[in-house]
Design a protein around this motif. Structure first.
Motif, PDB file in Angstrom:
ATOM      1  N   GLN A   1      79.809  10.416   8.198  1.00 40.47           N
ATOM      2  CA  GLN A   1      80.905  10.827   8.082  1.00 40.47           C
ATOM      3  C   GLN A   1      82.169   9.853   8.130  1.00 40.47           C
ATOM      4  O   GLN A   1      82.267   9.286   9.134  1.00 40.47           O
ATOM      5  N   MET A   2      82.672   9.509   7.088  1.00 43.89           N
ATOM      6  CA  MET A   2      83.822   8.435   6.920  1.00 43.89           C
ATOM      7  C   MET A   2      85.136   8.967   7.066  1.00 43.89           C
ATOM      8  O   MET A   2      85.360   9.947   6.278  1.00 43.89           O
ATOM      9  N   VAL A   3      85.886   8.221   7.464  1.00 43.93           N
ATOM     10  CA  VAL A   3      87.524   8.594   7.348  1.00 43.93           C
ATOM     11  C   VAL A   3      87.755   8.132   5.777  1.00 43.93           C
ATOM     12  O   VAL A   3      87.557   7.021   5.416  1.00 43.93           O
ATOM     13  N   VAL A   4      88.220   9.055   4.901  1.00 44.03           N
ATOM     14  CA  VAL A   4      88.451   8.637   3.456  1.00 44.03           C
ATOM     15  C   VAL A   4      89.992   8.287   3.544  1.00 44.03           C
ATOM     16  O   VAL A   4      90.753   8.733   4.033  1.00 44.03           O
ATOM     17  N   GLU A   5      90.199   7.051   2.822  1.00 42.07           N
ATOM     18  CA  GLU A   5      91.590   6.542   2.455  1.00 42.07           C
ATOM     19  C   GLU A   5      91.951   7.347   1.395  1.00 42.07           C
ATOM     20  O   GLU A   5      91.407   7.360   0.376  1.00 42.07           O
ATOM     21  N   VAL A   6      93.073   8.132   1.514  1.00 41.55           N
ATOM     22  CA  VAL A   6      93.593   8.891   0.266  1.00 41.55           C
ATOM     23  C   VAL A   6      95.190   8.300   0.050  1.00 41.55           C
ATOM     24  O   VAL A   6      95.692   7.592   0.870  1.00 41.55           O
ATOM     25  N   SER A   7      95.541   8.338  -1.409  1.00 38.19           N
ATOM     26  CA  SER A   7      96.775   7.773  -1.734  1.00 38.19           C
ATOM     27  C   SER A   7      97.159   8.936  -2.772  1.00 38.19           C
ATOM     28  O   SER A   7      96.445   9.739  -3.309  1.00 38.19           O
ATOM     29  N   GLN A   8      98.385   8.386  -3.334  1.00 36.91           N
ATOM     30  CA  GLN A   8      98.567   9.301  -4.339  1.00 36.91           C
ATOM     31  C   GLN A   8      97.644   9.320  -5.859  1.00 36.91           C
ATOM     32  O   GLN A   8      97.739  10.218  -6.334  1.00 36.91           O
ATOM     33  N   SER A   9      97.127   8.127  -5.955  1.00 37.10           N
ATOM     34  CA  SER A   9      96.162   7.769  -6.865  1.00 37.10           C
ATOM     35  C   SER A   9      94.859   8.602  -6.917  1.00 37.10           C
ATOM     36  O   SER A   9      94.145   9.251  -7.750  1.00 37.10           O
ATOM     37  N   ASN A  10      94.452   8.940  -5.675  1.00 40.02           N
ATOM     38  CA  ASN A  10      93.153   9.655  -5.647  1.00 40.02           C
ATOM     39  C   ASN A  10      93.333  10.936  -4.899  1.00 40.02           C
ATOM     40  O   ASN A  10      92.398  11.623  -4.395  1.00 40.02           O
ATOM     41  N   TRP A  11      94.718  11.462  -4.656  1.00 41.26           N
ATOM     42  CA  TRP A  11      95.140  12.797  -3.951  1.00 41.26           C
ATOM     43  C   TRP A  11      94.290  14.022  -4.627  1.00 41.26           C
ATOM     44  O   TRP A  11      93.480  14.738  -3.942  1.00 41.26           O
ATOM     45  N   ASP A  12      94.333  14.065  -5.782  1.00 42.89           N
ATOM     46  CA  ASP A  12      93.842  15.237  -6.338  1.00 42.89           C
ATOM     47  C   ASP A  12      92.304  15.386  -6.524  1.00 42.89           C
ATOM     48  O   ASP A  12      91.557  16.553  -6.116  1.00 42.89           O
ATOM     49  N   GLU A  13      91.639  14.030  -6.636  1.00 46.79           N
ATOM     50  CA  GLU A  13      90.214  14.135  -6.726  1.00 46.79           C
ATOM     51  C   GLU A  13      89.580  14.262  -5.081  1.00 46.79           C
ATOM     52  O   GLU A  13      88.744  14.928  -5.125  1.00 46.79           O
ATOM     53  N   GLU A  14      90.371  13.803  -4.203  1.00 49.54           N
ATOM     54  CA  GLU A  14      89.726  14.021  -2.937  1.00 49.54           C
ATOM     55  C   GLU A  14      90.375  15.088  -1.935  1.00 49.54           C
ATOM     56  O   GLU A  14      89.575  15.928  -1.105  1.00 49.54           O
ATOM     57  N   LEU A  15      91.330  15.860  -2.388  1.00 53.29           N
ATOM     58  CA  LEU A  15      92.032  16.857  -1.378  1.00 53.29           C
ATOM     59  C   LEU A  15      92.491  18.207  -2.240  1.00 53.29           C
ATOM     60  O   LEU A  15      92.199  19.288  -1.908  1.00 53.29           O
ATOM     61  N   GLU A  16      92.983  17.769  -3.423  1.00 55.23           N
ATOM     62  CA  GLU A  16      93.573  19.026  -4.166  1.00 55.23           C
ATOM     63  C   GLU A  16      92.560  20.162  -4.441  1.00 55.23           C
ATOM     64  O   GLU A  16      92.797  21.337  -4.023  1.00 55.23           O
ATOM     65  N   ASN A  17      91.301  20.069  -4.935  1.00 56.29           N
ATOM     66  CA  ASN A  17      90.499  21.116  -5.269  1.00 56.29           C
ATOM     67  C   ASN A  17      89.412  21.186  -4.341  1.00 56.29           C
ATOM     68  O   ASN A  17      88.193  21.670  -4.713  1.00 56.29           O
ATOM     69  N   ILE A  18      89.727  21.202  -3.102  1.00 57.70           N
ATOM     70  CA  ILE A  18      88.408  21.310  -2.168  1.00 57.70           C
ATOM     71  C   ILE A  18      88.747  22.734  -1.247  1.00 57.70           C
ATOM     72  O   ILE A  18      90.039  22.868  -1.154  1.00 57.70           O
ATOM     73  N   ASP A  19      87.677  23.296  -0.911  1.00 55.00           N
ATOM     74  CA  ASP A  19      87.781  24.404  -0.120  1.00 55.00           C
ATOM     75  C   ASP A  19      87.663  23.973   1.499  1.00 55.00           C
ATOM     76  O   ASP A  19      88.099  24.946   2.508  1.00 55.00           O
ATOM     77  N   THR A  20      87.320  22.812   1.806  1.00 57.42           N
ATOM     78  CA  THR A  20      87.120  22.472   3.128  1.00 57.42           C
ATOM     79  C   THR A  20      88.241  22.107   3.816  1.00 57.42           C
ATOM     80  O   THR A  20      89.445  21.624   3.297  1.00 57.42           O
ATOM     81  N   PRO A  21      88.503  22.524   5.160  1.00 53.00           N
ATOM     82  CA  PRO A  21      89.778  22.083   6.061  1.00 53.00           C
ATOM     83  C   PRO A  21      89.854  20.763   6.100  1.00 53.00           C
ATOM     84  O   PRO A  21      88.689  19.743   5.984  1.00 53.00           O
ATOM     85  N   PHE A  22      91.052  20.109   6.134  1.00 58.07           N
ATOM     86  CA  PHE A  22      91.241  18.522   6.184  1.00 58.07           C
ATOM     87  C   PHE A  22      92.198  18.209   7.232  1.00 58.07           C
ATOM     88  O   PHE A  22      93.233  18.933   7.524  1.00 58.07           O
ATOM     89  N   LEU A  23      92.091  17.212   7.709  1.00 60.06           N
ATOM     90  CA  LEU A  23      92.777  16.399   8.734  1.00 60.06           C
ATOM     91  C   LEU A  23      93.255  15.202   8.202  1.00 60.06           C
ATOM     92  O   LEU A  23      92.728  14.414   7.513  1.00 60.06           O
TER      93      LEU A  23
END
Length: 133
Positions: free
Chosen positions: A28-50
């Protein structure tokens, strides 16, 4: 085998084994997020995130990085662990009200359930996360 000589076939076999898809999928890697990939990585997931807001020049952020990586391993497949470079995405920092770094947000069901500024111990973060997973 004499010193200085490499067995390239054996080295390749070892590297191939270490990097096999089975092993990579277990990490399990720490995912680098940014404005460019925010929707893809976090917007439409049901999983809790830190999400950790950080910057390369920030000493406490650097001290917190191993904690974030450990949490990624401890809670693999239970939460998504992300990092956002505050210098690169100030608009996202503003959107979440992040004024100081390091800052951590724990999001469950699209709601911020915990928010921290400054260094936080691994134990404190583990206790918080365990309440929700």
């Amino acid at each position: 085998m004499p010193l200085g000589r490499l067995d390239y076939k054996q080295s390749y076999k070892t590297i191939k084994t270490i990097l096999s898809p089975i092993n990579l999928n277990q990490l399990q890697m720490v995912v680098e997020v940014s404005q460019s990939n925010w929707d893809e990585e976090l917007e439409n997931i049901d999983t809790p995130f830190l999400i950790s807001f950080w910057a390369g020049w920030c000493g406490p952020c650097q001290a917190l990085n191993p904690v974030i990586e450990d949490l990624s391993e401890i809670f693999a497949h239970k939460i998504k662990v992300c990092r956002l470079n505050a210098d690169h995405d100030p608009a996202l920092c503003d959107a979440f009200g992040v004024k100081k770094i390091p800052a951590l947000l724990f999001v469950v069901d699209k709601k911020i359930v915990a928010q921290y500024e400054g260094f936080v111990s691994k134990e404190e973060l583990e206790d918080e996360i365990r309440q929700y997973v």
